[in-house]
Design a protein around this motif. Structure first.
Motif, PDB file in Angstrom:
ATOM      1  N   ALA A 290       0.843  -1.209   0.000  1.00 32.23           N
ATOM      2  CA  ALA A 290       0.000   0.000   0.000  1.00 32.23           C
ATOM      3  C   ALA A 290       0.873   1.252   0.000  1.00 32.23           C
ATOM      4  O   ALA A 290       0.577   2.222  -0.711  1.00 32.23           O
ATOM      5  N   ASP A 291       1.968   1.242   0.758  1.00 32.18           N
ATOM      6  CA  ASP A 291       2.851   2.424   0.812  1.00 32.18           C
ATOM      7  C   ASP A 291       3.379   2.755  -0.588  1.00 32.18           C
ATOM      8  O   ASP A 291       3.467   3.922  -0.972  1.00 32.18           O
ATOM      9  N   GLU A 292       3.730   1.705  -1.329  1.00 32.75           N
ATOM     10  CA  GLU A 292       4.263   1.946  -2.674  1.00 32.75           C
ATOM     11  C   GLU A 292       3.168   2.534  -3.591  1.00 32.75           C
ATOM     12  O   GLU A 292       3.418   3.474  -4.355  1.00 32.75           O
ATOM     13  N   LEU A 293       1.970   1.996  -3.465  1.00 36.03           N
ATOM     14  CA  LEU A 293       0.854   2.528  -4.267  1.00 36.03           C
ATOM     15  C   LEU A 293       0.548   3.971  -3.866  1.00 36.03           C
ATOM     16  O   LEU A 293       0.371   4.846  -4.716  1.00 36.03           O
ATOM     17  N   PHE A 294       0.494   4.235  -2.556  1.00 37.88           N
ATOM     18  CA  PHE A 294       0.208   5.601  -2.093  1.00 37.88           C
ATOM     19  C   PHE A 294       1.259   6.573  -2.629  1.00 37.88           C
ATOM     20  O   PHE A 294       0.944   7.695  -3.026  1.00 37.88           O
ATOM     21  N   ALA A 295       2.522   6.142  -2.647  1.00 39.78           N
ATOM     22  CA  ALA A 295       3.598   7.018  -3.134  1.00 39.78           C
ATOM     23  C   ALA A 295       3.404   7.318  -4.623  1.00 39.78           C
ATOM     24  O   ALA A 295       3.580   8.457  -5.065  1.00 39.78           O
ATOM     25  N   MET A 296       3.024   6.312  -5.394  1.00 39.82           N
ATOM     26  CA  MET A 296       2.816   6.527  -6.839  1.00 39.82           C
ATOM     27  C   MET A 296       1.651   7.488  -7.092  1.00 39.82           C
ATOM     28  O   MET A 296       1.703   8.326  -7.988  1.00 39.82           O
ATOM     29  N   VAL A 297       0.599   7.366  -6.282  1.00 37.77           N
ATOM     30  CA  VAL A 297      -0.571   8.230  -6.463  1.00 37.77           C
ATOM     31  C   VAL A 297      -0.269   9.640  -5.940  1.00 37.77           C
ATOM     32  O   VAL A 297      -0.570  10.648  -6.582  1.00 37.77           O
ATOM     33  N   SER A 298       0.391   9.707  -4.788  1.00 34.24           N
ATOM     34  CA  SER A 298       0.690  11.026  -4.188  1.00 34.24           C
ATOM     35  C   SER A 298       1.628  11.833  -5.073  1.00 34.24           C
ATOM     36  O   SER A 298       1.521  13.056  -5.149  1.00 34.24           O
ATOM     37  N   SER A 299       2.552  11.158  -5.750  1.00 28.32           N
ATOM     38  CA  SER A 299       3.521  11.871  -6.593  1.00 28.32           C
ATOM     39  C   SER A 299       2.894  12.322  -7.913  1.00 28.32           C
ATOM     40  O   SER A 299       3.492  13.096  -8.652  1.00 28.32           O
ATOM     41  N   GLY A 300       1.720  11.806  -8.219  1.00 27.14           N
ATOM     42  CA  GLY A 300       1.076  12.154  -9.493  1.00 27.14           C
ATOM     43  C   GLY A 300       1.491  11.238 -10.633  1.00 27.14           C
ATOM     44  O   GLY A 300       1.004  11.381 -11.754  1.00 27.14           O
ATOM     45  N   ALA A 301       2.383  10.255 -10.366  1.00 25.28           N
ATOM     46  CA  ALA A 301       2.801   9.329 -11.434  1.00 25.28           C
ATOM     47  C   ALA A 301       1.615   8.489 -11.890  1.00 25.28           C
ATOM     48  O   ALA A 301       1.529   8.096 -13.058  1.00 25.28           O
ATOM     49  N   ILE A 302       0.698   8.215 -10.954  1.00 28.74           N
ATOM     50  CA  ILE A 302      -0.516   7.469 -11.298  1.00 28.74           C
ATOM     51  C   ILE A 302      -1.735   8.268 -10.859  1.00 28.74           C
ATOM     52  O   ILE A 302      -1.828   8.688  -9.697  1.00 28.74           O
ATOM     53  N   LYS A 303      -2.640   8.471 -11.808  1.00 26.10           N
ATOM     54  CA  LYS A 303      -3.912   9.126 -11.492  1.00 26.10           C
ATOM     55  C   LYS A 303      -4.974   8.028 -11.507  1.00 26.10           C
ATOM     56  O   LYS A 303      -5.055   7.274 -12.489  1.00 26.10           O
TER      57      LYS A 303
END
Ligand code: NDP
Length: 335
Positions: A290-303
């Motif tokens: 989950a931390d890795e997913l949250f980081a991808m979403v928070s950084s804007g790399a994944i919308k």
């Protein structure tokens, strides 16, 4: 609150497997969490194709049953031994058993994670099951030698919930993802999300021939196939020698029995049939993923592409749309 406290919640239930009309919203008494459990008041629930397999009996459930494996909301109570959550926490989860289509529920705390403040509830409900699936497929379900930037993979149903997240994740990893989808509009969405090439497999059923063209005859290192029966043979025919077929769903029906000799004949291929819930089997693994997913979403790399929203009471229509291949990206039920 005492340990015998209950409340009446609106819960989507089925009494027998069948079509969308089997689902009914009922008033159900919901109690307090036991040891290792948490009680969550939902803000939104994610809709997933697995909910259809549960509803229609392809993945049998004891009856009567609830449905839904993904949600977000606020913690109302924590059971004994649950250390990582407290009353009032904003949370999101992907977890069995089914039962997320409800105003509130009790569930195992293991896969329930605190939602970062910058991620809203709707996104949280849409992203856990589909985002963690895209993650384990692209980061943990790998061919011999792993995947390197520049490698080519084939991802079916690339404009769906898992698909549009996978397109973005693949782009972030530098992978060349060939996506398939069932209409030109869906193909355009997959391209926009990061697919390098797209194939409309309804117009061009021999997608394997196109994959060969796009890879100078070599084939791809991995095929991620959630369509099942309709794509199985073509998926095997799209692989390079030593390639991996990750068969992770069966939206068009279950795949035929596998003749192992085929794997030798087509180039020493590998086949795996993974499921997210093996990856989420410990609290530590769930949080790390989950931390890795949250980081991808928070950084804007994944919308997270929430494209369909339905009130909880319109769950029947939501299932009809999903099964008719009318949806793109993620769908949520608003509570
Ligand atoms: P999607 O939003 O991707 O919806 C399923 C898509 O499958 C449809 O939109 C459609 O896209 C495609 N499809 C192809 N053939 C058919 C058919 N005959 N009937 C219906 N749909 C068809 O769903 P999700 O994002 O929720 O899930 C994607 C897949 O991944 C599902 O099969 C699901 O079960 C699987 N999954 C597996 C997990 C695992 O760990 N094993 C975890 C999460 C999901 P198009 O029109 O473009 O073909």
């Amino acid at each position: 609150m005492t340990s015998t406290w209950t409340s009446t919640e609106q819960v989507v239930c089925i009494k027998a497997p069948g079509g969308p009309e089997q689902m009914q919203l009922q008033a159900v008494e919901t109690g307090m969490p036991g040891a290792g459990e948490v009680r969550v008041r939902h803000k939104a629930c994610g809709l997933n194709y697995i909910d259809i397999y549960h509803r229609n009996g392809s993945y049998p459930l004891p009856m009567p049953a609830g449905l839904g494996m993904e949600g977000s909301g606020v913690v109302e109570a924590v059971g004994e031994g649950v250390m990582h959550l407290a009353v009032g926490d904003r949370v999101a989860y992907a977890s069995p058993p089914p039962g997320a289509y409800a105003t509130a529920r009790v569930l195992p705390a293991r896969s329930v994670c605190k939602l970062p403040d910058n991620i809203d509830f709707e996104t949280g409900a849409a992203m856990m099951l589909k985002g963690l699936t895209a993650q384990y497929l692209l980061r943990r379900t790998l061919p011999q030698g792993g995947l390197q930037a520049g490698d080519t993979v084939l991802f079916h149903a690339a404009a769906g919930g898992v698909g549009l997240i996978a397109c973005q994740w693949a782009r972030a990893l530098g992978l060349r993802l060939i996506g398939t989808a069932g209409s030109d509009e869906k193909c355009a969405l997959a391209l926009q999300a990061g697919a390098a090439h797209v194939i409309n497999y309804r117009r061009e059923p021999d997608f394997a021939a196109r994959v060969r063209e796009l890879t100078e005859g070599r084939g791809v290192k991995v095929v991620y196939d959630s369509v099942g029966a309709d794509t199985w043979e073509g998926s095997l025919n799209s692989l390079a020698p030593f390639g991996l077929l990750a068969s992770f769903g069966n939206a068009s029906g279950v795949v035929p029995p596998l003749n192992l000799g085929q794997l030798a004949a087509k180039g020493s291929l590998y086949v795996t049939r993974p499921t997210l819930f093996t990856h989420l089997s410990t609290r530590e693994a769930s949080q790390a993923m989950a931390d890795e997913l949250f980081a991808m979403v928070s950084s804007g790399a994944i919308k997270i592409p929430v494209e369909q929203r339905y009130p909880l009471a319109e769950v029947v229509q939501a299932h009809r749309d999903m099964e008719a291949r009318k949806t793109t990206g993620c769908s949520v039920l608003l509570v």
